[in-house]
Design a protein around this motif. Structure first.
Motif, short mmCIF file in Angstrom:
data_model
loop_
_atom_site.label_atom_id
_atom_site.label_comp_id
_atom_site.label_asym_id
_atom_site.label_seq_id
_atom_site.Cartn_x
_atom_site.Cartn_y
_atom_site.Cartn_z
N TRP A 173 69.00 28.26 -95.96
CA TRP A 173 69.24 27.88 -94.57
C TRP A 173 69.10 29.05 -93.60
CZ3 TRP A 173 69.33 23.30 -92.27
CH2 TRP A 173 69.35 22.19 -93.10
N ILE A 174 69.00 30.26 -94.15
CA ILE A 174 68.67 31.36 -93.23
C ILE A 174 67.29 31.17 -92.64
CG2 ILE A 174 69.45 33.73 -93.39
CD1 ILE A 174 68.76 34.15 -95.88
N PHE A 175 66.44 30.41 -93.32
CA PHE A 175 65.10 30.12 -92.82
C PHE A 175 65.03 28.76 -92.14
CE2 PHE A 175 64.66 32.96 -96.50
CZ PHE A 175 64.04 34.04 -95.89
N PHE A 176 65.66 27.75 -92.72
CA PHE A 176 65.58 26.41 -92.13
C PHE A 176 66.29 26.32 -90.78
CE2 PHE A 176 65.53 24.70 -96.76
CZ PHE A 176 64.15 24.93 -96.83
N ALA A 177 67.39 27.05 -90.61
CA ALA A 177 68.21 26.89 -89.40
C ALA A 177 67.50 27.33 -88.13
CB ALA A 177 69.52 27.67 -89.55
N SER A 178 66.50 28.19 -88.25
CA SER A 178 65.83 28.70 -87.06
C SER A 178 64.68 27.83 -86.59
CB SER A 178 65.28 30.11 -87.33
OG SER A 178 64.18 30.04 -88.22
N LEU A 179 64.29 26.83 -87.37
CA LEU A 179 63.11 26.04 -87.02
C LEU A 179 63.25 25.28 -85.69
CD1 LEU A 179 62.07 24.76 -90.56
CD2 LEU A 179 61.07 26.63 -89.21
N PRO A 180 64.41 24.71 -85.34
CA PRO A 180 64.53 24.10 -84.00
C PRO A 180 64.33 25.13 -82.87
CG PRO A 180 66.28 23.31 -85.44
CD PRO A 180 65.61 24.43 -86.17
N ILE A 181 64.83 26.33 -83.06
CA ILE A 181 64.63 27.37 -82.05
C ILE A 181 63.14 27.70 -81.94
CG2 ILE A 181 65.23 29.72 -81.35
CD1 ILE A 181 67.78 29.45 -82.97
N TRP A 182 62.46 27.72 -83.08
CA TRP A 182 61.02 27.99 -83.09
C TRP A 182 60.26 26.93 -82.29
CZ3 TRP A 182 57.48 24.93 -86.22
CH2 TRP A 182 56.15 25.39 -86.15
N VAL A 183 60.62 25.66 -82.47
CA VAL A 183 59.95 24.58 -81.72
C VAL A 183 60.16 24.76 -80.22
CG1 VAL A 183 59.95 22.10 -81.28
CG2 VAL A 183 60.08 22.95 -83.63
N LEU A 184 61.39 25.08 -79.80
CA LEU A 184 61.68 25.29 -78.38
C LEU A 184 60.90 26.49 -77.86
CD1 LEU A 184 63.28 24.76 -75.80
CD2 LEU A 184 65.15 26.13 -76.76
N SER A 185 60.87 27.56 -78.63
CA SER A 185 60.14 28.77 -78.22
C SER A 185 58.66 28.48 -78.03
CB SER A 185 60.34 29.86 -79.28
OG SER A 185 59.58 31.00 -78.99
N LEU A 186 58.09 27.71 -78.95
CA LEU A 186 56.66 27.36 -78.86
C LEU A 186 56.38 26.52 -77.62
CD1 LEU A 186 53.88 27.45 -80.20
CD2 LEU A 186 54.54 25.43 -81.53
N ALA A 187 57.24 25.55 -77.35
CA ALA A 187 57.04 24.68 -76.17
C ALA A 187 57.11 25.49 -74.88
CB ALA A 187 58.09 23.57 -76.17
N LEU A 188 58.09 26.38 -74.79
CA LEU A 188 58.22 27.20 -73.58
C LEU A 188 57.03 28.14 -73.43
CD1 LEU A 188 62.01 28.15 -73.53
CD2 LEU A 188 60.77 26.86 -71.78
N ALA A 189 56.59 28.74 -74.53
CA ALA A 189 55.48 29.69 -74.46
C ALA A 189 54.19 29.02 -74.01
CB ALA A 189 55.28 30.36 -75.82
N VAL A 190 53.92 27.84 -74.54
CA VAL A 190 52.70 27.11 -74.17
C VAL A 190 52.68 26.79 -72.69
CG1 VAL A 190 51.47 24.92 -74.46
CG2 VAL A 190 52.28 26.17 -76.47
N THR A 191 53.83 26.40 -72.14
CA THR A 191 53.88 25.89 -70.76
C THR A 191 54.17 26.95 -69.70
OG1 THR A 191 56.22 25.33 -71.07
CG2 THR A 191 54.60 23.61 -71.52
N SER A 192 54.65 28.14 -70.08
CA SER A 192 55.09 29.07 -69.04
C SER A 192 54.39 30.43 -69.06
CB SER A 192 56.60 29.30 -69.14
OG SER A 192 56.94 29.97 -70.34
N LEU A 193 53.88 30.87 -70.19
CA LEU A 193 53.25 32.20 -70.24
C LEU A 193 51.85 32.16 -69.64
CD1 LEU A 193 54.30 33.43 -73.80
CD2 LEU A 193 55.28 34.10 -71.60
N ARG A 194 51.47 33.25 -68.96
CA ARG A 194 50.14 33.37 -68.38
C ARG A 194 49.21 34.06 -69.37
NH1 ARG A 194 50.76 36.87 -63.22
NH2 ARG A 194 48.49 36.77 -63.41
#
Length: 472
Positions: A173-194
């Motif tokens: 779970w040290i690896f599984f627990a971060s996957l929701p954060i990864w999804v949020l990070s990816l969504a924000l990066a796609v939509t906000s970074l130049r």
């Protein structure tokens, strides 16, 4: 409300903080995994097998890949676009994290961790210049400070969180627990970074290859030396390859028309000072954490969760320091802040001598407090100083080189501390004190040298709040 006939230009809107949140989430994730397996190593070893050397590689292979490829990924992103490279790295990072959680053997876990490190290098090499594209002036200085705090905290939080997750839910779970954060990070990066402009310059493939081989071979030689002996064929071969690759890297950089790191930057004392402090403070503050975790569990009898709670002292002090005094630190001479804070880390490590009199977790509290205080002073200031230390056109190079030096410090710190600890396993407490004194020496020398290199000479070291513009 503006009239349709009003032709007066509207005032510029303040920069959104969504890109910074995206950058900080991605940075936090990748640096979290530099240390999150630290406290869980005994549980991982019990299930997957493997000796001390294999356990060291589970921690270190990620950092080696990260340090070795940072400069190369920065160079590639000049041609391919920084946002594109960052997003590709972030996608692969998440998939590799999932693979780590599903690993059925130590070899598979080490391989997945290596892929994590490669993807992390693509992220780490590009994210700071992407932040620089979005913000200017004081907003940029604040953004750099926030990013630096998050970057420094990632490793510390990883150490604390890993043991708790491993004990309560299991090490996977040290690896599984971060996957929701990864999804949020990816969504924000796609939509906000130049996206950055592409330079079109030739990629320095010889420099990328030789630097990566040098870092990997050197770390392998250190780990193998502690596990198999310093005269073992693998150790000698690794050291020889590291030396040859380093020489080849220097020659390649001199010959290439667009080198990753122009040789003239090493003639800038401020740039060299940034590399020194990056290496020394990360080595001393965080390099001993894996063996501290082993000592606390194997010698003092603490559980993984108890070990995490003990090491959390460093995290708490780090966050409080960064939150309460980072703004004031930006107003002080960089040499005094970075050099003095690194010396403080060294003094903190030296307090580990107390473990000889009382071999328990309480004896480590002064060390954890002082190293957390010193690291909390360095991390918010470090990114802006790194970019301000060179001409604006080399800002991206300086940022990548400084982060590479920081991760190399962590990789070699973990390797050398592990070697010292395993080499004196007959006396675990004496070994842990030796490790901390070694870290103290690295930090004290690094801090003094940093203060000297960053001392004001002329105007070559600019205030950290200047509006530096990383390469695009």
């Amino acid at each position: 409300m503006r009239s349709a006939l009003d032709l007066t230009p509207a005032p510029p809107a303040p920069a959104s903080w969504r890109p910074l949140v995206a950058a900080c989430l991605g940075t936090f994730l990748l640096l979290l995994y530099a240390t999150i397996v630290t406290v869980a190593l005994p549980r991982i070893g019990a299930e997957l097998g493997g000796g001390f050397g294999a356990r060291q590689w589970i921690v270190d292979v990620f950092t080696v890949a990260l340090a070795g490829l940072l400069l190369g990924m920065g160079s590639l992103s000049d041609n391919l676009g920084r946002k594109r490279v960052y997003l590709l790295g972030l996608v692969i990072f998440g998939l590799a994290t999932l693979a780590c959680g599903l690993a059925g053997s130590a070899a598979v876990l080490i391989a997945a961790r290596a892929v994590q490190g490669v993807a992390g290098a693509a992220m780490f090499a590009t994210i700071l210049p992407l932040v620089g594209l979005t913000y200017t002036g004081r907003a940029r200085a604040r953004a750099f400070a926030v990013w630096g705090t998050v970057a420094g905290a990632g490793g510390a939080v990883g150490t604390a969180a890993g043991g708790v997750l491993a004990e309560l839910l299991g090490w996977r779970w040290i690896f599984f627990a971060s996957l929701p954060i990864w999804v949020l990070s990816l969504a924000l990066a796609v939509t906000s970074l130049r996206e950055s402009d592409r330079t079109g310059k030739r990629i320095d493939f010889p420099g990328i290859a030789t630097f990566t081989v040098a870092v990997s071979a050197l770390t392998f030689a250190v780990i193998n030396g502690g596990d198999r002996g310093w005269a073992a064929p693998g150790t000698v071969l690794g050291a020889a390859i590291a030396v040859v690759a380093l020489v080849a890297f220097v020659l390649a950089e001199r010959a290439h028309p667009a080198p990753m790191v122009p040789a003239k930057l090493f003639g800038t004392p401020a740039f060299v000072g940034v590399l020194v402090v990056a290496f020394a403070y990360y080595f001393a503050a965080f390099g001993a954490l894996p063996v501290l975790s082993l000592w606390l569990q194997d010698t003092t009898g603490l559980s993984p969760a108890g070990t995490s709670l003990a090491l959390t002292v460093q995290v708490v002090v780090f966050f409080l320091t960064s939150a309460l005094i980072s703004d004031r630190l930006h107003r002080l001479p960089p040499g005094r802040v970075l050099g003095g804070a690194t010396v403080l880390i060294g003094l903190g490590c030296a307090t580990g001598l107390a473990a000889l009199a009382a071999p328990n977790w309480v004896a480590l509290l002064p060390a954890l407090v002082l190293t957390g205080l010193g690291a909390g002073m360095v991390s918010p200031v470090f990114p802006a100083v790194a970019i301000a230390a060179v001409p604006a056109s080399y800002g991206g190079t300086a940022g990548a080189a400084a982060n590479s030096s920081r991760q190399l410090g962590l990789a070699l710190g973990i390797a050398l501390c592990g070697t010292l600890y395993s080499g004196h396993s007959g006396s675990p407490t004496g070994a842990i004190v030796l490790v901390l004194l070694f870290c103290a020496g690295v930090a004290l020398v690094g801090g003094v040298l940093t203060a000297w290199l960053l001392r004001p000479r002329t105007r070559d070291l600019l205030p950290v709040t200047r509006d530096v513009r990383p390469r695009t």
